[in-house]
Design an enzyme around this catalytic site. Structure first.
Site, mmCIF file in Angstrom:
data_model
loop_
_atom_site.group_PDB
_atom_site.id
_atom_site.type_symbol
_atom_site.label_atom_id
_atom_site.label_comp_id
_atom_site.label_asym_id
_atom_site.label_seq_id
_atom_site.Cartn_x
_atom_site.Cartn_y
_atom_site.Cartn_z
ATOM 1 N N CYS A 62 -43.767 -22.966 65.574
ATOM 2 C CA CYS A 62 -44.217 -24.203 64.912
ATOM 3 C C CYS A 62 -45.685 -24.476 65.229
ATOM 4 O O CYS A 62 -46.427 -24.977 64.387
ATOM 5 C CB CYS A 62 -43.326 -25.377 65.319
ATOM 6 S SG CYS A 62 -41.669 -25.229 64.646
ATOM 7 N N CYS A 233 -35.267 -24.321 42.519
ATOM 8 C CA CYS A 233 -35.446 -22.896 42.821
ATOM 9 C C CYS A 233 -35.972 -22.110 41.612
ATOM 10 O O CYS A 233 -35.483 -22.277 40.490
ATOM 11 C CB CYS A 233 -34.111 -22.302 43.268
ATOM 12 S SG CYS A 233 -34.229 -20.555 43.652
ATOM 13 N N CYS A 257 -30.385 -14.567 41.205
ATOM 14 C CA CYS A 257 -29.956 -15.561 42.203
ATOM 15 C C CYS A 257 -29.383 -14.869 43.438
ATOM 16 O O CYS A 257 -28.657 -13.886 43.332
ATOM 17 C CB CYS A 257 -28.901 -16.460 41.569
ATOM 18 S SG CYS A 257 -28.059 -17.508 42.755
ATOM 19 N N CYS A 272 -39.158 -26.802 50.029
ATOM 20 C CA CYS A 272 -39.684 -25.420 50.109
ATOM 21 C C CYS A 272 -40.066 -24.827 48.753
ATOM 22 O O CYS A 272 -41.007 -24.039 48.664
ATOM 23 C CB CYS A 272 -38.660 -24.500 50.781
ATOM 24 S SG CYS A 272 -38.496 -24.809 52.538
ATOM 25 N N CYS A 291 -32.276 -18.300 51.124
ATOM 26 C CA CYS A 291 -32.560 -19.454 51.980
ATOM 27 C C CYS A 291 -31.579 -19.437 53.151
ATOM 28 O O CYS A 291 -30.378 -19.270 52.959
ATOM 29 C CB CYS A 291 -32.390 -20.739 51.163
ATOM 30 S SG CYS A 291 -32.315 -22.220 52.184
ATOM 31 N N CYS A 294 -32.637 -23.508 57.031
ATOM 32 C CA CYS A 294 -33.201 -23.883 58.335
ATOM 33 C C CYS A 294 -33.625 -25.348 58.423
ATOM 34 O O CYS A 294 -34.001 -25.809 59.491
ATOM 35 C CB CYS A 294 -34.347 -22.952 58.723
ATOM 36 S SG CYS A 294 -35.800 -23.097 57.678
HETATM 37 FE FE1 SF4 Z 1 -31.997 -20.243 44.218
HETATM 38 FE FE2 SF4 Z 1 -30.292 -19.825 46.200
HETATM 39 FE FE3 SF4 Z 1 -29.742 -21.615 44.300
HETATM 40 FE FE4 SF4 Z 1 -29.658 -19.019 43.737
HETATM 41 S S1 SF4 Z 1 -28.313 -20.128 45.157
HETATM 42 S S2 SF4 Z 1 -30.616 -20.604 42.482
HETATM 43 S S3 SF4 Z 1 -31.346 -18.228 44.996
HETATM 44 S S4 SF4 Z 1 -31.379 -21.729 45.775
#
Ligand code: SF4
Length: 360
Positions: A62, A233, A257, A272, A291, A294
């Protein structure tokens, strides 16, 4: 009182002060030319609310993340915006001198930044000793005197992050405060590591308004942790189309995905997808990694192994499903007379923030 008079009162000569500045700027990798500017900024900073930065069971990630900031620069952040009086990784002093700096800062109205988790009990104190003292004792002492506490990174936030998942009995700051009955306001800034923008934004908010920003149930500022990663995302379109990555080596699946590879995006609140690390250079999903969740208190203990699909998770309108089922449900949606978009909207968790808090 002039700025330098403040230093004289503290028994620091101009010569010693300039030597200290020289060592600090060198430690930050700044050219010698920067020393006079840094000295002026430091003198000004002595008038600002001081920051004590403690490090417990951590990897200094950090700190690394924070000083990697370009806008503002590390120098502007450390020497100008805030007055860091004690920080084990970046301060030039050591030994008794650093302990004196710490004790001196404790007398002011300071903000306490904590990086890393802490042993939860006396019997486990030997897992984290700093300067010959148990870190837990130092944390309790500083937490009682601070005007506010900012826990940076997943390890200092609720759950204790990666050390919290091991046999050390490590916990985050909130658990220590609760056990000791300390009521100092706490702001958690989880993520592994914390983003500089999140930390700087929180400090600036606190200094401007003299109060903690609006927080969620995990004491995270809603400004940074108020949206579900999944909703923003870049791979979301593939989720809705039922296109899930199953083979890392298949170029066709490169952008698919990542839910079947363990992505925790559908239950992770973080900005993020909008604000990336290293001055917007990148973030996990964009770099091809699922992901890891975290920013949630269940990281790392309940979210590992990181690359294994989540066996079960709750989808509004559908209920508990297995990750494999998501592909089937989404892919076969038309066949069963349900619109893909409708299912995907429900499945992907347009969970309200309230729902999310109840889930965890
Ligand atoms: Fe994005 Fe993960 Fe959602 Fe798939 S599951 S759309 S990679 S955040």
């Amino acid at each position: 009182m002039g700025n330098f008079d403040l230093l004289k009162v503290k028994g620091v000569s101009r010569r010693d002060f300039m030597k200290l500045i020289g060592a600090t700027t060198a430690a930050l990798g700044l050219p010698e030319l920067f020393v006079p500017q840094a000295a002026t900024a430091m003198e000004q900073a002595l008038k600002k609310p001081p920051v004590i930065w403690l490090e417990g069971m951590d990897c200094t990630g950090c700190t690394e993340s924070t000083i990697a900031t370009l806008n503002p620069s590390a120098a502007e952040l450390i020497l100008d915006m805030i007055s860091i009086r004690y920080h084990e990784t970046i301060m030039a002093g050591s030994g008794n001198k650093s302990e004196e700096a710490y004790q001196e800062a404790l007398k002011d109205k300071f903000i306490l930044v904590v990086e890393g988790s802490s042993p939860s009990k006396k019997e486990q104190d030997h897992f984290c000793m700093v300067g010959g003292k148990p870190f837990r004792t130092t944390l309790i002492e500083a937490a009682k005197k601070a005007q506010a506490i900012i826990a940076v990174g997943s390890c200092a936030s609720e759950g204790g992050g990666i050390p919290g998942a091991c046999a050390t009995g490590a916990v985050g700051v909130s658990e220590i405060l609760k056990a000791e009955g300390i009521t100092t306001p706490l702001i958690n800034l989880p993520c592994c590591p914390v983003k500089p923008t999140t930390l700087i934004g929180t400090i600036v908010y606190y200094l401007t308004y003299q109060k903690v920003p609006p927080l969620d149930a995990q004491n995270r500022p809603l400004a940074f942790y108020g949206t579900l990663l999944h909703d923003n995302c870049p791979r979301r379109g593939h989720f809705e189309n039922g296109e899930f990555l199953t083979d890392w080596n298949d170029p066709k699946q490169k952008e698919y995905c990542l839910i079947l590879k363990g992505c925790k995006g559908p239950k992770t609140y973080t900005d993020c997808a909008q604000v990336w690390w290293n001055d917007n250079a990148n973030f996990c999903i964009n770099a091809g990694s699922p992901c890891s969740g975290c920013s949630e208190r269940s990281f790392y203990k309940e979210f590992s192994p990181l690359y294994s699909k989540q066996e079960n998770f709750k989808l509004p309108g559908i209920g508990q499903v297995n990750a494999d089922t998501v592909g089937t449900v989404i892919g076969g949606a038309a066949a069963v007379g349900l619109g893909v978009h409708l299912i995907a909207t429900a499945a992907s968790g347009r969970l309200t923030h309230k729902d999310h808090k109840e889930d965890l």
